[in-house]
Design an enzyme around this catalytic site. Structure first.
Site, short mmCIF file in Angstrom:
data_model
loop_
_atom_site.label_atom_id
_atom_site.label_comp_id
_atom_site.label_asym_id
_atom_site.label_seq_id
_atom_site.Cartn_x
_atom_site.Cartn_y
_atom_site.Cartn_z
N MET A 1 38.34 39.04 82.92
CA MET A 1 37.71 39.85 81.88
C MET A 1 37.20 41.17 82.46
SD MET A 1 35.38 36.80 80.25
CE MET A 1 34.62 37.87 79.03
N ALA A 2 36.75 41.14 83.70
CA ALA A 2 36.22 42.33 84.37
C ALA A 2 36.32 42.12 85.87
CB ALA A 2 34.77 42.57 83.96
N ALA B 1 34.64 43.72 89.46
CA ALA B 1 33.59 44.57 90.01
C ALA B 1 33.75 44.66 91.52
CB ALA B 1 32.22 44.02 89.63
N VAL C 1 35.31 38.34 87.00
CA VAL C 1 34.83 37.38 86.01
C VAL C 1 35.99 36.90 85.15
CG1 VAL C 1 33.29 37.05 84.05
CG2 VAL C 1 32.54 38.42 85.99
N LYS D 1 32.29 33.67 87.52
CA LYS D 1 32.32 34.78 88.47
C LYS D 1 32.75 34.25 89.83
CE LYS D 1 29.46 38.47 90.43
NZ LYS D 1 28.13 39.15 90.37
N ASP E 1 20.42 46.73 89.84
CA ASP E 1 21.71 47.37 89.54
C ASP E 1 21.96 47.39 88.03
OD1 ASP E 1 24.04 48.65 90.29
OD2 ASP E 1 25.17 46.81 90.62
#
Length: 474
Positions: A124-125, A127, A132, A146, A278
């Site tokens: 999904m993402a 980083a 994730v 994650k 963050d």
């Protein structure tokens, strides 16, 4: 993922190319006296930003973190570099799904098919430290999983070693009272903790309890599906908090959302002393019904009580132009000694009433880049005049997080200044602080008159000419 030698060579080559590029630019313009057009200079900056971005997106880890911090330094970097580096948020290359599946099975001790009813191998993402994936538990609950990028622990050591070398070299050129290595000393522990997702899970639980009274959503941790390199959390439906178009379509009050965003940071950092360090838009969601959700608690920081209270005094003293309170904060957090108190109060009496300074500090907004130089020079000359100035501890991560929050407020509510958004949040904090510290009760005696006389931060900068100014490192 690529091996230590490959990682080191790619990082070293990128840095060498960028340094060589600017050395050649210096030779051409300063030694050979060539005149370059603004367009030609901009193209050099853009090319170097793209070099860094391409390498960082391949190597992930600390390099992406560094680029994200740099993308907020508009007072130091050119507009084209800022434009390129901002896309680092979304440009990290994902890890191959077979490596992800193998890592999950190794960490949790069972095949993925036995652990989850469904698992989406497409992330999904992605980083800097991990990626994730969407999944469904056997009981039907939607979750996100994650997973750290493979080999991250080793490559982060390389990144930190090179950073230590660069900062150590830079230390040779700054005054003895100031130590740039404090940046590494304060960020390195947080960065290392990001390599342990079980620590992130504990931080998530802790801050969920802290933020629950405010109505801020924090995902629940599923500990049966969590380990050092795998973290499983409830799925939260929403959009990144900088998606103004979607929030407007949902009729979300963006200004109120940003007040809650700032209030949640004040609650964590200045009241509790333990905060999400963050809080960029990728880690902050807006739900369909307009609620605020905080995600990804991998980078957190705990402030010692003396530093926490000192920072509160410093911020309240600066925002409300209270010289004695600001000076008390600077002294309590360990930046200046008591013998310099009068200099601190005299400086604050004028500096925090200067519209340009207020616009730059509290709104990250200036009328021109020349104004940045003027304000920075004024503050730098003052701090050089202090006899007891020293590098304060435990400030870097706080300053970076606050700088991110100011920039996000600017982006989400461009029709308002961050000071406008912050006023209704900071006033109750000041009143509560005075109630807890009655020795400052006199600060409230002329507060209404003071507020009416304060120049509005950012008033001198028309929106169409505003230049964002980052303050990632305070």
């Amino acid at each position: 993922e690529r091996g230590i030698l490959s990682h080191f060579f790619l990082l070293w080559w990128m840095q060498t190319c960028i340094v060589a590029s600017y050395f050649w630019l210096w030779l051409r313009t300063k030694v050979l006296r060539q005149r370059l057009s603004p367009e030609a200079r901009a193209e050099i900056h853009r090319r170097n930003a793209r070099r860094f971005k391409a390498t960082a997106c391949r190597l992930k880890g600390a390099n992406v973190k560094l680029g994200q911090i740099a993308s907020m330094q508009a007072h130091l970097l050119s507009d084209v570099m800022i434009e390129e580096l901002r896309s680092l948020r979304d440009g990290v290359m994902p890890t191959d799904s077979d490596k992800v599946m193998a890592l999950i099975e190794s960490e949790l001790g069972k095949p993925v098919s036995e652990l989850f009813a469904s698992f989406d191998e497409t992330p999904m993402a992605t980083a800097s430290m991990g990626q994730v994936h969407g999944a469904t538990l056997k009981d039907g609950r939607a979750v996100v999983v994650k997973v750290l990028h493979p080999g991250l622990e080793r490559t982060v050591e390389i990144d930190l070693a090179l950073m230590r070398l660069l900062l150590g070299t830079f230390r040779l050129f700054v005054p003895g009272k100031l130590d740039p290595m404090v940046i590494l000393r304060e960020t390195e522990p947080s960065l290392r903790l990001e390599l342990d997702l079980s620590h992130e899970g504990k931080a998530t639980d802790t801050l969920a309890a802290e933020l629950r009274p405010l109505g801020v959503i924090v995902p629940e941790v599923h500990w049966a599906y969590t380990s050092r390199r795998v973290l499983t959390l409830d799925f939260i439906e929403g959009v990144n908090v900088d998606d103004r178009a979607q929030m407007d379509a949902w009729n979300v009050d963006r200004e109120q959302l940003m007040r809650l965003y700032l209030q949640s940071f004040v609650q964590q950092a200045l009241r509790g002393g333990y905060f999400h360090a963050d809080p960029h838009p990728g880690n902050v969601f807006c739900t369909r019904d307009g609620n605020l959700a905080l995600l990804d608690f991998g980078m957190v920081q705990r402030l010692p009580d003396d530093v926490r209270i000192g920072l509160m005094k410093e911020i309240l003293g600066g925002f409300f132009a209270r010289p004695r309170l600001w000076a008390d904060g600077m002294i309590q957090k360990g930046a200046v000694g008591e013998s310099d108190r009068q200099k601190l109060e005299d400086f604050a009496a004028t500096a925090f009433l200067d519209p340009k300074a207020r616009a730059m500090i509290f709104d990250h907004q200036v009328e021109s880049r020349g104004d940045v130089g003027d304000v920075v020079s004024k503050f730098a000359a003052f701090f050089r005049s202090l006899d007891t100035l020293q590098t304060p501890r435990d400030n870097v991560m706080f300053g970076r997080a606050l700088g991110i929050i100011i920039d996000v407020i600017k982006e989400v509510v461009p029709e308002k200044t961050p000071s406008d958004v912050a006023g209704p949040v900071m006033m109750p904090v000041l009143l509560e602080f005075v109630q807890q510290h009655p020795e400052y009760m006199d600060l409230l005696s002329d507060l209404p008159a003071m507020l009416s006389s304060l120049p509005p931060a950012g008033a001198s900068a028309p929106p169409e000419r505003a230049v964002a100014v980052g303050a990632a490192d305070g």
